[in-house]
Design a protein around this motif. Structure first.
Motif, PDB file in Angstrom:
ATOM      1  N   PHE A 121       2.395 -36.284  23.314  1.00 61.55           N
ATOM      2  CA  PHE A 121       2.807 -35.105  24.087  1.00 61.55           C
ATOM      3  C   PHE A 121       1.999 -34.228  24.653  1.00 61.55           C
ATOM      4  CE2 PHE A 121       6.199 -31.292  23.534  1.00 61.55           C
ATOM      5  CZ  PHE A 121       6.631 -31.443  24.705  1.00 61.55           C
ATOM      6  N   PHE A 122       0.988 -33.916  23.959  1.00 57.26           N
ATOM      7  CA  PHE A 122      -0.214 -33.301  24.519  1.00 57.26           C
ATOM      8  C   PHE A 122      -0.847 -34.066  25.730  1.00 57.26           C
ATOM      9  CE2 PHE A 122      -4.885 -32.624  24.857  1.00 57.26           C
ATOM     10  CZ  PHE A 122      -5.066 -31.513  24.897  1.00 57.26           C
ATOM     11  N   MET A 123      -0.910 -35.195  25.758  1.00 58.05           N
ATOM     12  CA  MET A 123      -1.564 -35.850  26.914  1.00 58.05           C
ATOM     13  C   MET A 123      -0.522 -35.773  28.033  1.00 58.05           C
ATOM     14  SD  MET A 123      -3.567 -39.301  25.593  1.00 58.05           S
ATOM     15  CE  MET A 123      -1.959 -40.239  25.149  1.00 58.05           C
ATOM     16  N   GLN A 124       0.694 -35.989  27.868  1.00 59.94           N
ATOM     17  CA  GLN A 124       1.555 -35.807  28.700  1.00 59.94           C
ATOM     18  C   GLN A 124       1.732 -34.579  29.403  1.00 59.94           C
ATOM     19  OE1 GLN A 124       5.823 -34.788  28.260  1.00 59.94           O
ATOM     20  NE2 GLN A 124       6.600 -36.585  29.042  1.00 59.94           N
ATOM     21  N   THR A 125       1.967 -33.372  28.607  1.00 57.87           N
ATOM     22  CA  THR A 125       1.833 -32.239  29.234  1.00 57.87           C
ATOM     23  C   THR A 125       0.546 -31.603  29.830  1.00 57.87           C
ATOM     24  OG1 THR A 125       1.320 -31.202  26.872  1.00 57.87           O
ATOM     25  CG2 THR A 125       3.693 -31.337  27.664  1.00 57.87           C
ATOM     26  N   LEU A 126      -0.535 -32.150  29.092  1.00 57.78           N
ATOM     27  CA  LEU A 126      -2.065 -31.888  29.917  1.00 57.78           C
ATOM     28  C   LEU A 126      -2.019 -32.368  31.279  1.00 57.78           C
ATOM     29  CD1 LEU A 126      -4.826 -30.670  29.006  1.00 57.78           C
ATOM     30  CD2 LEU A 126      -5.466 -33.162  28.629  1.00 57.78           C
ATOM     31  N   MET A 176       7.618 -42.265  28.804  1.00 61.48           N
ATOM     32  CA  MET A 176       8.112 -42.670  27.536  1.00 61.48           C
ATOM     33  C   MET A 176       7.457 -42.033  26.287  1.00 61.48           C
ATOM     34  SD  MET A 176       8.406 -46.757  28.026  1.00 61.48           S
ATOM     35  CE  MET A 176       6.640 -47.051  28.796  1.00 61.48           C
ATOM     36  N   LEU A 177       6.575 -41.181  26.579  1.00 61.59           N
ATOM     37  CA  LEU A 177       5.605 -40.626  25.411  1.00 61.59           C
ATOM     38  C   LEU A 177       6.603 -39.482  24.632  1.00 61.59           C
ATOM     39  CD1 LEU A 177       2.081 -39.898  27.000  1.00 61.59           C
ATOM     40  CD2 LEU A 177       2.760 -41.659  25.200  1.00 61.59           C
ATOM     41  N   LEU A 205       9.849 -31.469  14.592  1.00 64.01           N
ATOM     42  CA  LEU A 205       9.919 -31.233  15.959  1.00 64.01           C
ATOM     43  C   LEU A 205       9.242 -29.934  16.268  1.00 64.01           C
ATOM     44  CD1 LEU A 205      13.638 -31.988  17.233  1.00 64.01           C
ATOM     45  CD2 LEU A 205      11.540 -33.423  17.590  1.00 64.01           C
ATOM     46  N   ALA A 206       9.253 -29.023  15.740  1.00 66.46           N
ATOM     47  CA  ALA A 206       8.465 -27.574  15.704  1.00 66.46           C
ATOM     48  C   ALA A 206       6.768 -27.904  15.795  1.00 66.46           C
ATOM     49  CB  ALA A 206       8.805 -26.575  14.613  1.00 66.46           C
ATOM     50  N   PHE A 207       6.563 -28.706  14.984  1.00 68.89           N
ATOM     51  CA  PHE A 207       5.030 -29.185  14.799  1.00 68.89           C
ATOM     52  C   PHE A 207       4.762 -29.735  16.083  1.00 68.89           C
ATOM     53  CE2 PHE A 207       1.684 -32.144  13.767  1.00 68.89           C
ATOM     54  CZ  PHE A 207       0.861 -31.385  13.204  1.00 68.89           C
ATOM     55  N   VAL A 208       5.421 -30.772  16.469  1.00 66.98           N
ATOM     56  CA  VAL A 208       5.115 -31.519  17.800  1.00 66.98           C
ATOM     57  C   VAL A 208       5.250 -30.782  18.803  1.00 66.98           C
ATOM     58  CG1 VAL A 208       6.019 -33.356  19.060  1.00 66.98           C
ATOM     59  CG2 VAL A 208       5.848 -33.741  16.702  1.00 66.98           C
TER      60      VAL A 208
END
Length: 473
Positions: free
Chosen positions: A18-23, A113-114, A135-138
């Motif tokens: 998720f971090f890579m996608q939003t980054l 897809m990530l 989900l909150a953690f992610v």
């Protein structure tokens, strides 16, 4: 979810994806002027670099769940990270704008897809009691990416080169690949129903043609470009109309037409699309204004976006008490005006403008924009039935990604229009901010068509017929 939970490694894997996608949705913006110089292009010519990524994610997100069912969650998530890393390497190795745009399409293919597959992996491997905590953690990773993306992009461009905004994904991705094989539970594919490839193709054609139609007039080619734009608009409308009889005939359409019989869903989609155009334009236009017109360094321009990201993360906790106190109708009306006004206020930023005042403007935008996303997500999805919650959320995700791309296209097109036909230079950016701010304000009129009586039945996202709820981007 405790730190010693046996599922924590899986959550870290999903969070990293998720971090890579939003980054990569934000890190490119501060690097655009440097990339343009390297590729011998104008900065505004690089808007397809941003649009290609978000549009690809919009088109392919609905297929992610079917792929996971058909081939297994772990296998598809591994493939998603691998494709994303390869796309990042292709981006770093691009020598021309077409090569970079093609590489961003590959990157968007993996990025699409990530998050959906990651959420699905959590759903299938975490107990219902721990699902919300997981989900909150992610979701924290989704907040960290936009906070540090512009600043990290500026620092990498200034310290090394723009290529490293993509190369930084490689070590993270390689660790992710190893972790998927080590920690993500193996699963077999299910007997998934046939995927509606025709319906997905029609809606993808609709989005691509519509985005290209908005971009076409910016070429300044007169009647030829106007004709091309008209043909693209017609193609977009025709593909959308063709989806209707297809969905009626299909046993398992991509999105059931019954979705649109829920009035708040239809109004919410339209309001989201209009409102998010302004929000999508700001991260693209502001670094260009700061670097090209005010002479800021890439790092300085990236740091200027930090107040917006931090205020947005902090404001998420305010949305529920404010909606509970004032109701969705009043909240959306007032907050939409604040978002639009804050975007329009960026038109005042000029040489000599106080930095503290600019930071306050950005903080106001970040806070109101974050709350706007959360409220819009809730009013759009909360009335859906359980049967329609999954497909409705997928369509909503498509619209979110489409709106980001449209914001970049419209924002860049406005600057080009005002520069080419009015010869305005820095004034072109000011008029562009005013225009997209007004577009955002126009969404208030759309939200006035919401069925408030239905919304107030489960204020603050606690009720509603459906199980679909989102925390909000």
């Amino acid at each position: 979810m405790t730190q010693d939970s046996p599922r924590m490694p899986m959550l870290w894997i999903v969070a990293a994806g998720f971090f890579m996608q939003t980054l990569d949705t934000t890190i490119v913006n501060t690097a655009l002027p440097s990339m343009a110089r390297s590729l011998d292009e104008t900065p505004l010519a690089l808007q397809p670099v941003v649009v290609a990524y978000t549009l690809t994610m919009a088109m392919l997100t609905p297929a992610s769940g079917w792929l996971a069912d058909r081939f297994g969650t772990r296998r598809v998530y591994f493939a998603a990270i691998l494709i994303f890393v390869l796309g990042s390497l292709f981006c770093a190795g691009a020598h021309t704008l077409p090569q970079l745009v093609a590489a961003r399409v590959v990157q968007g293919l993996g990025g699409s897809m990530l998050l959906p597959i990651g959420r699905l992996a959590i759903l299938r491997n975490v107990s219902s009691e721990q699902y919300i905590a997981a989900l909150a953690f992610v979701s924290v990773a989704g907040q960290v990416g936009p906070i540090f993306g512009p600043m990290l992009g500026g620092w990498l461009v200034q310290s090394v080169s723009w290529h490293w905004i993509f190369l930084i994904n490689v070590p993270i991705g390689v660790l992710g690949l190893a972790a998927v094989l080590r920690y993500l539970p193996a699963d077999r594919g299910l007997q998934a129903p046939p995927f509606d490839w025709l319906g997905c193709g029609l809606l993808s054609l609709c989005m691509v043609a519509f985005s290209l139609a908005l971009d076409a007039p910016g070429g300044g080619g007169g009647a030829a470009h106007a004709l091309w734009s008209g043909a693209l608009f017609a193609t977009s409308l025709l593909s959308a109309l063709l989806y209707i009889p297809h969905a009626r005939r299909s046993r398992a359409p991509l999105f059931r037409l019954a979705l649109f019989r829920e009035p708040n869903f239809s109004v919410g989609l339209a309001g989201n699309l209009v409102c998010r155009i302004g929000s999508g334009a700001v991260p693209f236009l502001l670094p260009l204004l700061l670097q090209l017109q005010l002479g800021y360094s890439p790092l300085h321009s990236g740091m200027m976006l930090l107040p917006a990201a931090l205020a947005g993360a902090l404001a998420k906790r305010w949305i529920v008490p404010l909606v509970n106190r004032y109701g969705y109708g009043t909240f959306l009306l007032v907050n939409t005006v604040l978002v639009g006004a804050s975007i329009a206020s960026f038109a005042a930023i000029a040489p000599g403008w106080p930095m503290a005042l600019a930071a306050a403007q950005l903080a106001l935008f970040g806070a109101t924009n974050s709350m706007q996303f959360a409220a819009m997500n809730s009013v759009t999805l909360k009335g859906l039935s359980r049967e329609d919650a999954g497909s409705g959320n997928s369509l909503f995700s498509m619209v979110q990604m489409l709106a980001i791309g449209l914001g970049v296209t419209i924002g860049g097109g406005l600057v080009s229009l005002f520069t080419t036909h009015a010869g305005m230079g820095g004034g072109a950016y000011r008029l562009a901010f005013l225009t997209v701010g007004l577009i955002t304000l126009a969404s208030a009129a759309v939200f006035r068509r919401l069925d408030m009586a239905e919304l107030e039945k489960g204020r603050g996202g606690r009720g509603g017929r459906g199980a679909a709820r989102t925390t909000g981007r």
